[in-house]
Design an enzyme around this catalytic site. Sequence first.
Site, PDB file in Angstrom:
ATOM      1  N   SER A 141      37.783  46.470  41.779  1.00 51.77           N
ATOM      2  CA  SER A 141      36.525  46.256  42.500  1.00 51.77           C
ATOM      3  C   SER A 141      36.548  44.876  43.129  1.00 51.77           C
ATOM      4  CB  SER A 141      35.333  46.351  41.544  1.00 51.77           C
ATOM      5  OG  SER A 141      34.142  45.868  42.155  1.00 51.77           O
ATOM      6  N   TYR A 154      31.717  43.585  33.688  1.00 55.80           N
ATOM      7  CA  TYR A 154      32.384  44.436  34.674  1.00 55.80           C
ATOM      8  C   TYR A 154      33.401  43.649  35.492  1.00 55.80           C
ATOM      9  CZ  TYR A 154      32.938  47.623  38.651  1.00 55.80           C
ATOM     10  OH  TYR A 154      33.463  48.434  39.625  1.00 55.80           O
TER      11      TYR A 154
END
Length: 255
Positions: A141, A154
């Site tokens: 990501s 995350y």
Amino acid sequence: MKITELFDLTGKTALVTGASRGIGAAVSRVLSEAGAHVVLVGRSASTLAEVARSLPGEARVVPADLARPDAPAEIIAAAGPLDVLVNNAGSGTGAGRADQVRLADIDEAWAVYLRAPIVLSGLAAAGMAARGGGSVVTLSSGAARLGLPALSVYSGLRAGNEAATRALAAEWGPRGVRFNAVAPGAVRTTLGAWIVDDDSARAKYLETVPLGRVGEPDDVAAAVLFFASPASAYLTGQTLAVDGGWATTAPSPVG
């Protein structure tokens, strides 16, 4: 090699985790269209079966919960010999301020986003190396590169995906197995809905995206196909940002 052969996966077997929806379903379709036999992995057997029926080529379903420590070994045993592995599964947990996020959510996010891909990659690579090579693609990501509030867990795990990709590339390259990562920005999926489906959040996000739109699952799937196919035969240890320029550019401080 002819241009038509660069993206040809005929006769190859590709395993995709998190294949029941969003990016995983799009990747499964694109790999199937390229000629691969696709093994679909996810928690819901019925949803995976729907995806399998929608694919143009042969597909198999392997239901599994990647939060379980034994799941990677069970998946590899059920899937059989692989030429391509796509680590795409996500947990949807672990967001929040570091002093407020639940430990159980951190543990699940770590298990699904980082532990499972590393273990799956090692098991798959051993089999690929024995047969002359293969390709592993892991979804990361743009959050791995940016400091974003309430995403420390995350972001840390996604940065771990990219670091592990580089280490695995060095580990298995001499035996013909390539490792690369794809780092999307906001994509029109269930997990991306908190930006994509919120008018205010989407507008604020797009101010930082040079190409001026959110991503589509097919944008990411095309990048995965590139890394999975002979077109990227001399690439390993790389992370490709598929985010319209979000994580790799910055707005001008003037004008």
